[in-house]
Design an enzyme around this catalytic site. Structure first.
Site, short mmCIF file in Angstrom:
data_model
loop_
_atom_site.label_atom_id
_atom_site.label_comp_id
_atom_site.label_asym_id
_atom_site.label_seq_id
_atom_site.Cartn_x
_atom_site.Cartn_y
_atom_site.Cartn_z
N TRP A 193 0.87 -1.19 0.00
CA TRP A 193 0.00 0.00 0.00
C TRP A 193 0.90 1.24 0.00
O TRP A 193 1.84 1.34 0.81
CB TRP A 193 -0.88 -0.04 1.24
CG TRP A 193 -1.82 1.12 1.39
CD1 TRP A 193 -2.64 1.65 0.44
CD2 TRP A 193 -2.05 1.89 2.59
NE1 TRP A 193 -3.37 2.69 0.96
CE2 TRP A 193 -3.02 2.86 2.27
CE3 TRP A 193 -1.55 1.84 3.88
CZ2 TRP A 193 -3.50 3.78 3.20
CZ3 TRP A 193 -2.02 2.74 4.81
CH2 TRP A 193 -2.98 3.70 4.48
N ASP A 274 -0.84 -5.47 9.44
CA ASP A 274 -1.81 -4.48 9.00
C ASP A 274 -3.06 -5.24 8.58
O ASP A 274 -3.05 -6.00 7.62
CB ASP A 274 -1.24 -3.69 7.81
CG ASP A 274 -2.22 -2.62 7.31
OD1 ASP A 274 -3.36 -2.57 7.82
OD2 ASP A 274 -1.83 -1.85 6.41
N LYS A 310 -13.28 -0.69 5.82
CA LYS A 310 -13.85 -1.51 4.76
C LYS A 310 -14.87 -2.51 5.30
O LYS A 310 -15.97 -2.62 4.77
CB LYS A 310 -12.76 -2.30 4.04
CG LYS A 310 -11.41 -1.64 3.96
CD LYS A 310 -11.30 -0.71 2.81
CE LYS A 310 -10.01 0.08 2.95
NZ LYS A 310 -9.53 0.65 1.74
N1 KET Z 1 -3.75 -0.63 5.19
C1 KET Z 1 -3.97 -1.03 3.94
C2 KET Z 1 -3.27 -2.23 3.42
C3 KET Z 1 -4.87 -0.30 3.15
O1 KET Z 1 -5.09 -0.73 1.91
C4 KET Z 1 -5.51 0.84 3.67
C5 KET Z 1 -6.41 1.63 2.82
C6 KET Z 1 -5.25 1.18 4.99
C7 KET Z 1 -4.35 0.43 5.73
C8 KET Z 1 -5.85 2.37 5.69
O2 KET Z 1 -7.18 2.46 5.69
P1 KET Z 1 -7.95 3.42 6.72
O3 KET Z 1 -8.97 4.07 5.92
O4 KET Z 1 -6.95 4.39 7.33
O5 KET Z 1 -8.47 2.49 7.76
N2 KET Z 1 -6.44 1.54 1.56
C9 KET Z 1 -7.34 2.17 0.59
C10 KET Z 1 -7.68 3.60 0.86
C11 KET Z 1 -6.50 4.51 0.99
O6 KET Z 1 -5.55 4.45 0.20
O7 KET Z 1 -6.56 5.35 1.91
C12 KET Z 1 -6.80 1.94 -0.81
O8 KET Z 1 -5.71 1.35 -0.97
O9 KET Z 1 -7.49 2.29 -1.77
#
Ligand code: KET
Length: 464
Positions: A193, A274, A310
Site C-alpha cells: 500500500w 496491517d 472496509k
Molecule cells: N492498510 C492497507 C493495506 C490499506 O489498503 C488501507 C487503505 C489502509 C491500511 C488504511 O485504511 P484506513 O482508511 O486508514 O483504515 N487503503 C485504501 C484507501 C486509501 O488508500 O486510503 C486503498 O488502498 O485504496
C-alpha cells in the site's frame, strides 16, 4: 549540538532524525534551490509577498488523487476503480444496515454525552476489537497481555504503532548500546500500500523492502520473501498484510505463513500486522485472522493495526485500533502508558462516534450476526465481479492469461496493465485506476463489467 545536519541518523537525537526524515520526504524529487528555500528567512517573500510563495505544487496522492480526477470528469460513462471503497450493484456507496441500526440506538439513547474519550479511546471498543482480531478465546487476552488503543482508522493505528516502535523498540539486545542508537528498520513488502513507506518514515523508522510479488507468475515470490527476511538484521520489524494483500491480492497459504512465522521467530523479527480487510478475503472474520492468531499462539510479541473502514463500511468515521500483544501483563500495562504519551500530543484522544457504532454491533449477538452476513454479501459480490470480468475477457478472446483475476483475493485485482495502458484507458474509456494497474473490484458492477472488459481488450491489443 548539531543543528542542520539532518542526514546523519546514527549520531543525531531522535527528534533530529524525525526532522531529517520529514525533510527527505518533503524534498523528494525537488532540486537544490527548492531544498534551500525550505530554510529561507520568513521575510524572503519580499514586501507584501507571501512567505509561502516558494512552495511548489505537491502532487496528488497516488490513490486518493484518482478520485479527484474522476470527480472532475463530466463523462456519463466514467468509472472509478481507484480507491478501495465498496460500491453496490448500482454503483453507490453502501451504509450497512447494522450500522444504521446501531446509529439509531445511539441517537435514541438520551443519556449519551459528547465528553472527551480517554487518550486510549473507548475502552469497551478496545476490548471487543482485540477479541475480534485475536479470537474470543485468545490466551493473550485471557492472560491480560494485550493492550489495545483506539486510533484513527488503520492509518492512525499504523502511525501510532510506528512512533511507539521508533521510541521504544530495541532492535538488538540492550547489551550493545551501540545498536541502541541505530534507527530501527521496518521491512515492508514490495509492492505494498503506497502509504506504508510514508507512514513509517515519518514515524521515525528506517524503511526497507522484502520481495513479495513475482510479476512473471502473478503470484507470491515465496523464495524471495524467505531469503530477504533471512537476510534482515536480527530484531528488525516486518510489516505483514494480515489478509487480502494490497495491491496484489496475493496471500501466502497457511503452510507458507507457518514457515514465515518460524523464520521470523527464530530471528527475533517483530511482526507488525496491517489488518485492513478482515472478512473481505474469505468472507469469514475468523479465517482472515488466522495468520495473526498463529503468531499469537506461539507466545511471542506482535503489533496489529485494525481498520473498520472496509469491513464495516465506516471509511469516513476513521475508526480503528492498535493492539500490542506482550509476553506479560505488567509489560502490557507499561506499553499502554507509553502509547498514551505518543497519542496525547498527536491528537489528544480519538473520536467517539465511530467507535460507539462498532461497540454496539460487536457487543450484541444479533447485530454481530447480521454484520457477518452483510460482510459476506460484500465479499461474495466482489468474487462474482471477478468471475464476470474473467468471463467477459474470455468471451472477447482478449490475449493473455487472465486467471489471476479469479485467483487473487480481496478488494483488488493487480491486473498487470502498465502505466501507459492505464492512462490510455482513462483517456479513452474514462476508467480511473491507480497507475500500477490495480483495480478495485468493489467498484465494479454487472453493468460496468462489459465497459471495463472492452477497455482492457482494446488496450492489450494495441501496442502501448
Ligand atoms: N492498510 C492497507 C493495506 C490499506 O489498503 C488501507 C487503505 C489502509 C491500511 C488504511 O485504511 P484506513 O482508511 O486508514 O483504515 N487503503 C485504501 C484507501 C486509501 O488508500 O486510503 C486503498 O488502498 O485504496
Amino acid at each position: 549540538m548539531k543543528t542542520n545536519d539532518f542526514s546523519s541518523s546514527s549520531s543525531s537525537s531522535p527528534s533530529d532524525r524525525r526532522i531529517g526524515a520529514l525533510l527527505r520526504h518533503l524534498t523528494a524529487g525537488t532540486d537544490a534551490d527548492r531544498v534551500s528555500s525550505v530554510f529561507a528567512s520568513p521575510t524572503s517573500g519580499g514586501a507584501g509577498g507571501s512567505v509561502f510563495a516558494h512552495l511548489v505544487q505537491a502532487p496528488e496522492d497516488a490513490i486518493l488523487g484518482v478520485t479527484i480526477a474522476y470527480n472532475k470528469d463530466p463523462s456519463p460513462i466514467k468509472l472509478n476503480l481507484g480507491v478501495g471503497a465498496y460500491r453496490t450493484e448500482e454503483g453507490k456507496p453502501l451504509v450497512l444496515n447494522v450500522v444504521r441500526k446501531a446509529e439509531q440506538q445511539l441517537i435514541n439513547d438520551r443519556s449519551r454525552i459528547k465528553e472527551y474519550l480517554p487518550i486510549v479511546g473507548l475502552v469497551e471498543f478496545n476490548k471487543l476489537s482485540a477479541k475480534l482480531i485475536l479470537g474470543a478465546d485468545s490466551p493473550a487476552i485471557r492472560e491480560n497481555r494485550v493492550t489495545t488503543v483506539e486510533c484513527l482508522s488503520g492509518t492512525g493505528s499504523l502511525r501510532v504503532g510506528g512512533e511507539f516502535l521508533a521510541r521504544h523498540y530495541h532492535q538488538v539486545d540492550m547489551l550493545s548500546l551501540l545498536f541502541f542508537f541505530f534507527q530501527k528498520t521496518i521491512y515492508i513488502p514490495q509492492p505494498t500500500w503506497g502509504n506504508h513507506p510514508k507512514i513509517f518514515t515519518l514515524a521515525g523508522l528506517s524503511v526497507k523492502t522484502y520481495r513479495y510479488y513475482d510479476p512473471s507468475t502473478r503470484g507470491l515470490n515465496f523464495q524471495g520473501l524467505l531469503e530477504d527476511l533471512s537476510a534482515a538484521p536480527q530484531g528488525s520489524i516486518v510489516l505483514l498484510h494480515a489478509c487480502a494483500h494490497n495491491p496484489t491480492g496475493v496471500d501466502p497459504t497457511l503452510e507458507q505463513w507457518e514457515q514465515i512465522r518460524k523464520l521470523m521467530r527464530s530471528k527475533g523479527l517483530m511482526p507488525f500486522f496491517d489488518s485492513a480487510y478482515q472478512g473481505f478475503a474469505s468472507g469469514s472474520l475468523d479465517t482472515d485472522a488466522k495468520p495473526i492468531r498463529m503468531f499469537v499462539a506461539d507466545g511471542g510479541e506482535l503489533l496489529v493495526a485494525q481498520s473498520y473502514a472496509k469491513n464495516m463500511g465506516l471509511y469516513g468515521e476513521r475508526v480503528g485500533a492498535l493492539s500490542i500483544v506482550c509476553k506479560a501483563a505488567d509489560v502490557a500495562g507499561r506499553v499502554e502508558s507509553q502509547l498514551k504519551l505518543v497519542i496525547r500530543p498527536m491528537y489528544s484522544n480519538p473520536p467517539i462516534h465511530g467507535a460507539s457504532i462498532v461497540a454496539v454491533i460487536l457487543r450484541d449477538r444479533n447485530l454481530f450476526n447480521e454484520w457477518t452476513l452483510e460482510l459476506k454479501a460484500m465479499a461474495d459480490r466482489i468474487i462474482s465481479m471477478r468471475k464476470q470480468l474473467f468471463e467477459a475477457l474470455r468471451a472477447r478472446g482478449t490475449p493473455g492469461d487472465w486467471t489471476h483475476i479469479i485467483k487473487q483475493i480481496g478488494m483488488f485485482t493487480f491486473t498487470g496493465l502498465n502505466p501507459a495502458q492505464v492512462s490510455y484507458m482513462t483517456k479513452e474509456y474514462h476508467i480511473y485506476m491507480t497507475s500500477d494497474g490495480r483495480i478495485s473490484m468493489a467498484g465494479l458492477s454487472s453493468k460496468t463489467v462489459p465497459h471495463l472488459a472492452d477497455a482492457i481488450h482494446a488496450v492489450v491489443t494495441k501496442a502501448l
